[in-house]
Write a protein that holds these residues in place. Structure first.
Motif, PDB file in Angstrom:
ATOM      1  N   UNK A  53       0.788  -1.188  -0.048  1.00 43.43           N
ATOM      2  CA  UNK A  53      -0.070  -0.001  -0.056  1.00 43.43           C
ATOM      3  C   UNK A  53       0.988   1.203   0.091  1.00 43.43           C
ATOM      4  N   UNK A  54       2.201   1.133   0.647  1.00 46.08           N
ATOM      5  CA  UNK A  54       2.917   2.456   0.471  1.00 46.08           C
ATOM      6  C   UNK A  54       3.531   2.772  -0.517  1.00 46.08           C
ATOM      7  N   UNK A  55       3.908   1.395  -1.565  1.00 46.49           N
ATOM      8  CA  UNK A  55       4.330   1.600  -2.698  1.00 46.49           C
ATOM      9  C   UNK A  55       3.193   2.187  -3.546  1.00 46.49           C
ATOM     10  N   UNK A  56       1.942   1.917  -3.451  1.00 45.67           N
ATOM     11  CA  UNK A  56       0.950   2.392  -4.004  1.00 45.67           C
ATOM     12  C   UNK A  56       0.613   3.897  -3.739  1.00 45.67           C
ATOM     13  N   UNK A  57       1.074   4.271  -2.403  1.00 43.68           N
ATOM     14  CA  UNK A  57       0.960   5.597  -2.403  1.00 43.68           C
ATOM     15  C   UNK A  57       1.934   6.443  -2.587  1.00 43.68           C
ATOM     16  N   UNK A  91       9.116 -13.587   0.546  1.00 43.14           N
ATOM     17  CA  UNK A  91       9.896 -12.314   0.277  1.00 43.14           C
ATOM     18  C   UNK A  91       9.967 -12.116  -1.275  1.00 43.14           C
ATOM     19  N   UNK A  92       9.700 -13.152  -1.994  1.00 43.90           N
ATOM     20  CA  UNK A  92       9.460 -12.902  -3.552  1.00 43.90           C
ATOM     21  C   UNK A  92       8.001 -12.182  -3.705  1.00 43.90           C
ATOM     22  N   UNK A  93       7.162 -12.884  -3.001  1.00 44.44           N
ATOM     23  CA  UNK A  93       5.813 -12.155  -3.110  1.00 44.44           C
ATOM     24  C   UNK A  93       5.950 -10.637  -2.831  1.00 44.44           C
ATOM     25  N   UNK A 100       5.650  -4.179  -8.464  1.00 47.22           N
ATOM     26  CA  UNK A 100       4.458  -3.785  -9.409  1.00 47.22           C
ATOM     27  C   UNK A 100       3.783  -2.535  -9.184  1.00 47.22           C
ATOM     28  N   UNK A 101       3.588  -2.272  -7.649  1.00 45.44           N
ATOM     29  CA  UNK A 101       2.971  -0.864  -7.481  1.00 45.44           C
ATOM     30  C   UNK A 101       3.741   0.439  -7.747  1.00 45.44           C
ATOM     31  N   UNK A 102       5.078   0.053  -8.302  1.00 45.52           N
ATOM     32  CA  UNK A 102       5.741   1.108  -8.719  1.00 45.52           C
ATOM     33  C   UNK A 102       6.792   1.637  -7.820  1.00 45.52           C
ATOM     34  N   UNK A 103       7.199   0.802  -6.677  1.00 47.82           N
ATOM     35  CA  UNK A 103       8.162   1.325  -5.864  1.00 47.82           C
ATOM     36  C   UNK A 103       9.547   0.567  -5.966  1.00 47.82           C
ATOM     37  N   UNK A 104      10.496   1.020  -5.317  1.00 42.71           N
ATOM     38  CA  UNK A 104      11.768   0.525  -5.352  1.00 42.71           C
ATOM     39  C   UNK A 104      11.648  -0.348  -3.873  1.00 42.71           C
ATOM     40  N   UNK A 162      14.048 -10.885  -5.562  1.00 44.50           N
ATOM     41  CA  UNK A 162      13.607  -9.694  -6.577  1.00 44.50           C
ATOM     42  C   UNK A 162      13.458  -8.390  -5.868  1.00 44.50           C
ATOM     43  N   UNK A 163      14.117  -8.174  -4.720  1.00 49.91           N
ATOM     44  CA  UNK A 163      14.507  -6.887  -4.275  1.00 49.91           C
ATOM     45  C   UNK A 163      15.353  -6.411  -4.979  1.00 49.91           C
ATOM     46  N   UNK A 164      15.264  -4.871  -5.086  1.00 50.34           N
ATOM     47  CA  UNK A 164      16.021  -3.928  -5.695  1.00 50.34           C
ATOM     48  C   UNK A 164      17.562  -3.865  -5.009  1.00 50.34           C
ATOM     49  N   UNK A 165      17.298  -4.018  -3.525  1.00 48.43           N
ATOM     50  CA  UNK A 165      18.581  -3.859  -2.958  1.00 48.43           C
ATOM     51  C   UNK A 165      18.143  -4.200  -1.310  1.00 48.43           C
TER      52      UNK A 165
END
Length: 363
Positions: A53-57, A91-93, A100-104, A162-165
């Motif tokens: 939800x925070x990524x969506x925000x 973790x992958x989920x 997918x929500x647009x966040x790093x 799949x984490x960016x970092x």
């Protein structure tokens, strides 16, 4: 999505790094203890919903809570785990949901050390030194080397998920902060001198960089006060890690970005200025601590920070960045009723924790 006010342009500017993707803006979710994972450390639906939800925000970067890298490192009930491949599905989920929500997506890596809880982990507490009051035994040299391997292994696991970092948790009195403390008088090459006390941190950072790919971001959280570390040493370490080229960013957790240093002889400037004034090369510098409004966030950038990490604001408003970018005067208002937090995807365990531990937050 709200329109961006003209005065918010610096906060809305994307932030590029030496590795990995740019962040869409200068807002990051602070790594917040939320107690929402399952008792075995696997991801729950509540924790997934809270972070996605925070990524969506609109947060440019979304960071998990402290995720323990060793079984004995667990410090909280409901703490996310990353010490074994059994945690990869969750973790992958989570990484996919944030992406997918647009966040790093960033996984914070943590070990509680003497602040771990054997009743939760089921194994003895290990720390840099013997601490009978905490039920902690000193790590052997070989066990310190194993902890280094645990941090690097968890970073590899994060990349596979799949984490960016990742961000290495070296703050707030947990294991790596304990190694940095002058109380660490170990007789081996991991204690005593400043060089020895910082050795484990350098081994972890270099190790993570060596075993992950060129597009993987590596951050570090440090806190300069309240753990017995002299401010001069904290400043030296911050300058050294930023100059090393290993890190993409340094996250300075200041407790209060507006405060003076605790040490009276260091009060020639604000605490934040002790770090924003350091040469940093290509390393980005973020600050955390009491950032509860759009003016607060702008003030931090004006004082030289590259980005801000938001805690209370991220809890109260999943879309804090959008609100702050649309209104240059936006400020948090609390306490709020429980219904407000439920609507913001704060799960029952997290909400009970907030109501119990955060004064004047939940009405």
């Amino acid at each position: 999505m709200h329109e961006i006010s003209p005065g918010a342009a610096p906060l809305a500017t994307p932030l590029a790094f030496g590795h990995g993707p740019s962040w869409a803006n200068r807002f990051a979710v602070a790594p917040l203890t939320n107690l929402q994972s399952h008792p075995d450390g696997t991801l729950s639906d509540d924790e997934h919903a809270w972070l996605v939800r925070r990524a969506q925000g609109g947060f440019g970067m979304v960071m998990t809570c402290a995720s323990h890298v060793s079984r004995e490192g667990q410090a909280f009930p409901g703490q996310l785990a990353a010490w074994d491949d059994r945690f990869l599905p969750g973790l992958s989920r989570l990484a996919a949901g944030i992406r997918d929500a647009g966040g790093v997506a960033t996984l914070q890596l943590h070990h509680g050390g003497r602040r771990a809880d054997a009743a939760l982990s089921g194994v003895p507490v290990l720390a840099p030194w013997d601490d009978p009051a905490k039920g902690a035994r000193a790590l052997t040299t070989a066990e310190v080397e194993r902890v280094v391997a645990d941090f690097t292994g968890a970073a590899v696991r994060a990349e596979r998920a799949g984490f960016h970092g990742v961000e290495v948790h070296g703050a707030h009195g947990y294991l790596l902060c304990q190694f940095l403390s002058p109380r660490n008088a170990r007789a081996d090459h991991y204690g005593g001198s400043y060089e020895n006390r910082t050795r484990v941190l350098w081994e972890i950072l270099r190790g993570i960089r060596s075993v992950t790919g060129p597009d993987f971001q590596v951050g570090l959280r440090l806190t300069p006060e309240r753990n017995g570390i002299p401010l001069a040493e904290a400043r030296d370490l911050a300058g050294e890690v930023m100059a090393s080229g290993i890190l993409d960013y340094l996250d300075m957790s200041l407790w209060d970005v507006f405060k003076e240093p605790h040490e009276e002889d260091q009060r020639d400037r604000l605490l934040i200025d002790h770090f924003t004034g350091l040469p940093r090369g290509g390393t980005r510098l973020g600050v955390a601590g009491g950032i509860g409004s759009a003016p607060d966030a702008s003030w931090c950038l004006e004082h030289g920070a590259d980005f801000v990490l938001v805690g209370a604001g991220a809890i109260l408003h999943h879309d804090f960045p959008s609100l702050a970018l649309a209104d240059p005067d936006f400020r948090l208002v609390h306490p709020r009723p429980r219904e407000h937090f439920v609507a913001e995807s704060v799960g029952p365990a997290f909400l009970d924790y907030l109501a119990t531990n955060w004064t004047d937050f939940v009405s």
